[in-house]
Scaffold this motif. Structure first.
Motif, PDB file in Angstrom:
ATOM      1  N   GLU A 294      79.164  16.198  -9.161  1.00  0.00           N
ATOM      2  CA  GLU A 294      79.447  16.810  -7.890  1.00  0.00           C
ATOM      3  C   GLU A 294      78.641  17.752  -7.354  1.00  0.00           C
ATOM      4  N   ALA A 295      77.667  18.341  -8.351  1.00  0.00           N
ATOM      5  CA  ALA A 295      76.608  19.299  -8.164  1.00  0.00           C
ATOM      6  C   ALA A 295      75.557  18.487  -7.560  1.00  0.00           C
ATOM      7  N   ARG A 297      76.047  16.022  -5.232  1.00  0.00           N
ATOM      8  CA  ARG A 297      76.462  15.872  -4.082  1.00  0.00           C
ATOM      9  C   ARG A 297      76.501  17.117  -3.155  1.00  0.00           C
ATOM     10  N   LEU A 298      76.770  18.097  -3.734  1.00  0.00           N
ATOM     11  CA  LEU A 298      76.625  19.322  -3.401  1.00  0.00           C
ATOM     12  C   LEU A 298      75.043  20.082  -2.757  1.00  0.00           C
ATOM     13  N   ALA A 301      74.194  17.633   0.142  1.00  0.00           N
ATOM     14  CA  ALA A 301      74.997  18.269   1.344  1.00  0.00           C
ATOM     15  C   ALA A 301      74.300  19.435   1.906  1.00  0.00           C
ATOM     16  N   ALA A 302      73.761  20.377   0.890  1.00  0.00           N
ATOM     17  CA  ALA A 302      73.076  21.465   1.304  1.00  0.00           C
ATOM     18  C   ALA A 302      71.772  21.103   1.935  1.00  0.00           C
TER      19      ALA A 302
END
Ligand code: ADP
Ligand code: MG
Length: 340
Positions: A294-295, A297-298, A301-302
């Motif tokens: 998840e990190a 993916r974040l 995205a960032a």
């Protein structure tokens, strides 16, 4: 126009605001003087581009200016470093002002986009060649290295692989594609986007990283060797190309702008080969613990950069491809080698 007029006209400019604190002295003296901000160290990398070897003589000079800096910024991205300054060594067959103006425009546009200052260089007559050294900041201990991959980590790549190789095949005349595909592929080859924002966002998340310049297998091979691990790539996850993004290409041997015609797609193995061994992609290949999916993916995205998970790191050495039928095939981890 003499050497010093040329430098003054095309390459001497004030540092962008973002780099002003680190650049004590730029172009014009015997040395530039640079000072990293407190709590940072320099990440330094050099890439040399030679006409006929790294770029085709047909490339537009503004695109060449962009690419020469982009391939260097890609190395900083792979280390998770923030670009600050660069030097430019230029060998030119003659002074062609139109060429120089366009080259400088492409170069400076990308430099400005990243807030990076041209602080020095060398200019000489000779075969067309461009050597750039980039300097970026990274806090000690936070650089992304090739050596940190662990068994069980997930394997990721940014963007799309194989596009530049597709363009090269069209240039070589070995296949033809519809015009929109050609334009996209050519831009990917001639104006790669260095994944600087992604590299920065992956600090503290990725366990290892490299940029893909000599082909995925070769550059991933460097991570595997430095980390003392192996990897399995899932073919089904690795293949995402211009073709699978909804535009197809033909094999009629000429440039085809007729999208309504329907030549057959090249075999999947052909795509896969370009994805695995194409080269000139300037994407990032990286690993991260599976607890940090998840990190990742974040971070992506960032950074506004697409990423895909294409496999897994394992303790057993070697690089393997899991094909759609589940069969494992061993892949050579040889990237492009100038002396092979
Ligand atoms: P030197 O002979 O002392 O090495 P040069 O005459 O080669 O110095 O260069 C003069 C100044 O211009 C130096 O500050 C050098 O860094 C800079 N310079 C030379 N070529 C370039 C270039 N292509 N881009 C940016 N700066 C350059
Ligand atoms: Mg000099």
């Amino acid at each position: 126009m003499g050497e010093f007029d040329l430098i003054a006209r095309y390459f001497k400019r004030p540092p962008p605001l973002a780099a002003a604190a680190q650049v004590t002295l730029g172009v014009g003296d015997d040395c530039a003087l640079l000072q990293p901000r407190p709590g940072q160290q320099w990440a330094v990398s050099t890439d040399l581009l030679i006409e006929g070897r790294h770029f085709l003589s047909t490339v537009a000079p503004d695109r060449l200016g962009h690419k020469a800096l982009a391939v260097n910024l890609s190395d900083l991205a792979a280390c998770g470093a923030q670009p600050v300054a660069y030097t430019l060594a230029l060998s030119l067959p003659s002074v062609d002002e139109a060429w120089l103006a366009a080259f400088a425009q492409g170069l400076h546009a990308l430099a400005d986009a990243h807030g990076i200052a041209l602080v020095g260089g060398d200019t000489t007559r000779g075969p067309l060649a461009i050597g750039i050294t980039v300097m970026g900041e990274v806090p000690p201990g936070q650089a992304l290295l090739r050596s940190g991959a662990k068994a069980g980590d997930e394997l990721w790549v940014s963007g799309h692989l194989g596009d530049a190789r597709l363009a090269l095949e069209v240039f070589r005349g070995s296949l033809s594609v519809p015009l929109p595909v050609w334009e996209l592929a050519r831009q990917r080859m001639e104006q790669p986007t260095p994944r600087v924002a992604l590299g920065l966002a992956l600090r503290g998340v990725a366990s290892a990283a490299a940029d893909v310049s000599d082909g995925l297998c070769g550059d991933l091979g460097h991570i595997l060797a430095a980390s003392g691990v192996g990897a399995v790539i899932d073919a089904a996850d690795a293949i995402e190309t211009i073709a699978s993004r909804g535009v197809w290409m033909g094999a009629s041997g000429r440039l085809d702008s007729n999208l309504s015609a329907n030549p057959p797609l090249p075999a999947e193995w052909q795509w896969l080969d370009w994805v695995l061994n194409g080269g000139d992609d300037y994407e990032l290949v990286f690993t991260a613990p599976s607890a940090l999916t998840e990190a990742v993916r974040l971070a992506a995205a960032a950074a506004g950069t697409p990423v895909r998970r294409i496999g897994r790191i394992q303790a057993e050495s070697g690089l393997w491809l899991r094909e759609r039928d589940g069969v494992l095939t061993r892949l050579p981890t040889r990237g492009f080698d100038h002396f092979a």
